[in-house]
Design a protein around this motif. Sequence first.
Motif, PDB file in Angstrom:
ATOM      1  N   ASN A   1       5.100  37.764  24.656  1.00  0.00           N
ATOM      2  CA  ASN A   1       4.404  38.968  25.109  1.00  0.00           C
ATOM      3  C   ASN A   1       4.139  39.999  24.020  1.00  0.00           C
ATOM      4  OD1 ASN A   1       6.149  38.099  27.720  1.00  0.00           O
ATOM      5  ND2 ASN A   1       4.263  39.121  28.344  1.00  0.00           N
ATOM      6  N   TRP A   2       2.953  40.608  24.095  1.00  0.00           N
ATOM      7  CA  TRP A   2       2.756  41.859  23.395  1.00  0.00           C
ATOM      8  C   TRP A   2       3.701  42.876  24.039  1.00  0.00           C
ATOM      9  CZ3 TRP A   2      -1.328  43.599  19.927  1.00  0.00           C
ATOM     10  CH2 TRP A   2      -2.201  42.578  19.501  1.00  0.00           C
ATOM     11  N   MET A   3       4.136  43.828  23.249  1.00  0.00           N
ATOM     12  CA  MET A   3       5.008  44.890  23.749  1.00  0.00           C
ATOM     13  C   MET A   3       4.430  46.245  23.362  1.00  0.00           C
ATOM     14  SD  MET A   3       7.443  43.429  25.439  1.00  0.00           S
ATOM     15  CE  MET A   3       8.575  44.799  25.647  1.00  0.00           C
ATOM     16  N   HIS A   4       4.680  47.225  24.204  1.00  0.00           N
ATOM     17  CA  HIS A   4       4.074  48.541  24.046  1.00  0.00           C
ATOM     18  C   HIS A   4       5.111  49.651  24.105  1.00  0.00           C
ATOM     19  CE1 HIS A   4      -0.146  47.125  25.031  1.00  0.00           C
ATOM     20  NE2 HIS A   4       0.579  46.106  25.450  1.00  0.00           N
ATOM     21  N   TRP A   5       4.737  50.788  23.550  1.00  0.00           N
ATOM     22  CA  TRP A   5       5.453  52.044  23.755  1.00  0.00           C
ATOM     23  C   TRP A   5       4.497  53.039  24.402  1.00  0.00           C
ATOM     24  CZ3 TRP A   5      10.600  52.440  23.110  1.00  0.00           C
ATOM     25  CH2 TRP A   5      11.243  51.516  22.282  1.00  0.00           C
ATOM     26  N   VAL A   6       5.002  53.726  25.413  1.00  0.00           N
ATOM     27  CA  VAL A   6       4.254  54.768  26.118  1.00  0.00           C
ATOM     28  C   VAL A   6       5.171  55.985  26.213  1.00  0.00           C
ATOM     29  CG1 VAL A   6       3.135  55.433  28.299  1.00  0.00           C
ATOM     30  CG2 VAL A   6       2.956  53.066  27.462  1.00  0.00           C
ATOM     31  N   ARG A   7       4.627  57.169  26.064  1.00  0.00           N
ATOM     32  CA  ARG A   7       5.476  58.350  26.170  1.00  0.00           C
ATOM     33  C   ARG A   7       4.970  59.305  27.243  1.00  0.00           C
ATOM     34  NH1 ARG A   7       4.485  61.268  20.247  1.00  0.00           N
ATOM     35  NH2 ARG A   7       2.362  62.075  20.625  1.00  0.00           N
ATOM     36  N   GLN A   8       5.879  60.121  27.718  1.00  0.00           N
ATOM     37  CA  GLN A   8       5.562  61.096  28.760  1.00  0.00           C
ATOM     38  C   GLN A   8       6.229  62.405  28.377  1.00  0.00           C
ATOM     39  OE1 GLN A   8       6.804  60.044  32.803  1.00  0.00           O
ATOM     40  NE2 GLN A   8       4.958  61.044  33.571  1.00  0.00           N
TER      41      GLN A   8
ATOM     42  N   ARG B   1       1.345  49.318  20.241  1.00  0.00           N
ATOM     43  CA  ARG B   1       1.616  47.964  20.702  1.00  0.00           C
ATOM     44  C   ARG B   1       1.828  47.063  19.508  1.00  0.00           C
ATOM     45  NH1 ARG B   1      -4.082  45.062  22.602  1.00  0.00           N
ATOM     46  NH2 ARG B   1      -5.346  45.765  20.850  1.00  0.00           N
ATOM     47  N   ILE B   2       2.507  45.960  19.760  1.00  0.00           N
ATOM     48  CA  ILE B   2       2.768  44.971  18.722  1.00  0.00           C
ATOM     49  C   ILE B   2       2.579  43.594  19.339  1.00  0.00           C
ATOM     50  CG2 ILE B   2       5.257  44.998  19.213  1.00  0.00           C
ATOM     51  CD1 ILE B   2       5.713  44.505  16.185  1.00  0.00           C
ATOM     52  N   ASN B   3       2.002  42.682  18.552  1.00  0.00           N
ATOM     53  CA  ASN B   3       1.730  41.364  19.101  1.00  0.00           C
ATOM     54  C   ASN B   3       3.006  40.536  19.201  1.00  0.00           C
ATOM     55  OD1 ASN B   3       2.074  40.694  16.404  1.00  0.00           O
ATOM     56  ND2 ASN B   3       0.304  39.328  16.330  1.00  0.00           N
ATOM     57  N   SER B   4       2.883  39.351  19.754  1.00  0.00           N
ATOM     58  CA  SER B   4       4.065  38.567  20.119  1.00  0.00           C
ATOM     59  C   SER B   4       4.901  38.141  18.910  1.00  0.00           C
ATOM     60  CB  SER B   4       3.650  37.335  20.924  1.00  0.00           C
ATOM     61  OG  SER B   4       2.761  36.528  20.180  1.00  0.00           O
ATOM     62  N   VAL B   5       4.262  37.967  17.759  1.00  0.00           N
ATOM     63  CA  VAL B   5       5.019  37.524  16.592  1.00  0.00           C
ATOM     64  C   VAL B   5       5.320  38.668  15.625  1.00  0.00           C
ATOM     65  CG1 VAL B   5       4.156  35.164  16.731  1.00  0.00           C
ATOM     66  CG2 VAL B   5       2.916  36.840  15.362  1.00  0.00           C
TER      67      VAL B   5
ATOM     68  N   ASN C   1       5.973  50.016  14.517  1.00  0.00           N
ATOM     69  CA  ASN C   1       6.541  49.025  15.432  1.00  0.00           C
ATOM     70  C   ASN C   1       7.212  47.910  14.659  1.00  0.00           C
ATOM     71  OD1 ASN C   1       5.693  49.817  18.065  1.00  0.00           O
ATOM     72  ND2 ASN C   1       3.632  49.101  17.617  1.00  0.00           N
ATOM     73  N   SER C   2       8.210  47.313  15.272  1.00  0.00           N
ATOM     74  CA  SER C   2       8.728  46.041  14.797  1.00  0.00           C
ATOM     75  C   SER C   2       9.437  45.366  15.965  1.00  0.00           C
ATOM     76  CB  SER C   2       9.689  46.228  13.614  1.00  0.00           C
ATOM     77  OG  SER C   2      10.816  46.988  14.002  1.00  0.00           O
ATOM     78  N   ARG C   3       9.751  44.100  15.785  1.00  0.00           N
ATOM     79  CA  ARG C   3      10.439  43.370  16.842  1.00  0.00           C
ATOM     80  C   ARG C   3      11.276  42.263  16.242  1.00  0.00           C
ATOM     81  NH1 ARG C   3       5.979  41.318  20.746  1.00  0.00           N
ATOM     82  NH2 ARG C   3       7.668  40.100  21.690  1.00  0.00           N
ATOM     83  N   ASP C   4      12.324  41.907  16.952  1.00  0.00           N
ATOM     84  CA  ASP C   4      13.181  40.789  16.581  1.00  0.00           C
ATOM     85  C   ASP C   4      13.187  39.835  17.776  1.00  0.00           C
ATOM     86  OD1 ASP C   4      15.302  39.005  16.122  1.00  0.00           O
ATOM     87  OD2 ASP C   4      16.438  40.484  14.993  1.00  0.00           O
ATOM     88  N   ASN C   5      12.410  38.784  17.687  1.00  0.00           N
ATOM     89  CA  ASN C   5      12.284  37.879  18.834  1.00  0.00           C
ATOM     90  C   ASN C   5      13.578  37.125  19.115  1.00  0.00           C
ATOM     91  OD1 ASN C   5       9.711  38.705  19.335  1.00  0.00           O
ATOM     92  ND2 ASN C   5       8.707  36.899  18.475  1.00  0.00           N
ATOM     93  N   ALA C   6      14.385  36.891  18.099  1.00  0.00           N
ATOM     94  CA  ALA C   6      15.677  36.227  18.317  1.00  0.00           C
ATOM     95  C   ALA C   6      16.608  37.107  19.147  1.00  0.00           C
ATOM     96  CB  ALA C   6      16.315  35.884  16.977  1.00  0.00           C
ATOM     97  N   LYS C   7      16.510  38.405  18.950  1.00  0.00           N
ATOM     98  CA  LYS C   7      17.341  39.348  19.702  1.00  0.00           C
ATOM     99  C   LYS C   7      16.627  39.896  20.925  1.00  0.00           C
ATOM    100  CE  LYS C   7      20.063  40.958  15.737  1.00  0.00           C
ATOM    101  NZ  LYS C   7      20.469  42.131  14.909  1.00  0.00           N
ATOM    102  N   LYS C   8      15.365  39.494  21.117  1.00  0.00           N
ATOM    103  CA  LYS C   8      14.566  39.961  22.264  1.00  0.00           C
ATOM    104  C   LYS C   8      14.520  41.485  22.308  1.00  0.00           C
ATOM    105  CE  LYS C   8      15.727  35.876  25.030  1.00  0.00           C
ATOM    106  NZ  LYS C   8      16.239  35.371  26.326  1.00  0.00           N
ATOM    107  N   THR C   9      14.340  42.056  21.149  1.00  0.00           N
ATOM    108  CA  THR C   9      14.404  43.512  21.038  1.00  0.00           C
ATOM    109  C   THR C   9      13.192  44.058  20.307  1.00  0.00           C
ATOM    110  OG1 THR C   9      16.826  43.467  21.059  1.00  0.00           O
ATOM    111  CG2 THR C   9      15.781  45.458  20.205  1.00  0.00           C
TER     112      THR C   9
END
Lengths: 117, 111
Positions: free
Chosen positions: A32-39, A50-54, A70-78
């Motif tokens: 999944n792409w993942m997003h940040w939204v603020r309020q 947003r950041i793409n799946s990889v 943005n960044s992501r660690d797919n191994a940590k699902k974070t």
Amino acid sequence: EVQLVESGGTLVQPGGSLRLSCETSGFTFSDNWMHWVRQGPERGLVWVSRINSVGSVSTYADSVRGRFTNSRDNAKKTLYLQMNSLTVEDTAVYYCARGAGYHLSNWGQGTLVTVSS
Amino acid sequence: QSVLTQPPSVSGAPGQRVSISCTGSSSNIGAGYDVHWYLQLPGTVPRLLIFANTNRSSGVPDRFSGSKSGTSGSLAISGLQAEDEADYYCQSYDYSLSGYVFGTGTKVTVL
């Protein structure tokens, strides 16, 4: 059950930095792409990034481009959001959200970032 | 800051039908991008209500319906109930901004 849990929000001084995290479970994070939204205090929802799946492609709202990363660690699902050069206008609850097509299918509970001296 | 415009508030008596408009432009809804709707009950997290203009998210009653025409989208709530009191936001994609955009938000009040 899909779960997204944000953390890292706190009080920070103008010009400071902060890193938010979003730990996920219950779905294939790496698909999944993942997003940040603020309020903010005005209560409206504002898409942040947003950041793409990889993790190779990110896009940002004009208001944060060049300051947030943005960044992501797919191994940590974070998912992560590094926020630099913070201003009082960045004060908001920050939600991470799971992307599905061009909408956001699941949202976390949010983490509060307060920028104040 | 919002690119999509919604009425600040709508209200109706229990059982009535209310409608919320979401007006965009040629760079978002008018360019063919879908309209999605989110519900935020008081003190809670936003959640998906309608996706891709007309599709209800899992568990959403058929009292809620969505549509899209031209540069606008619309959310209708029929058989209004007290539990429908909430803020509602539309969302789309804008190619000129290369990003997602939300509506200004509409507060629904059940009289």
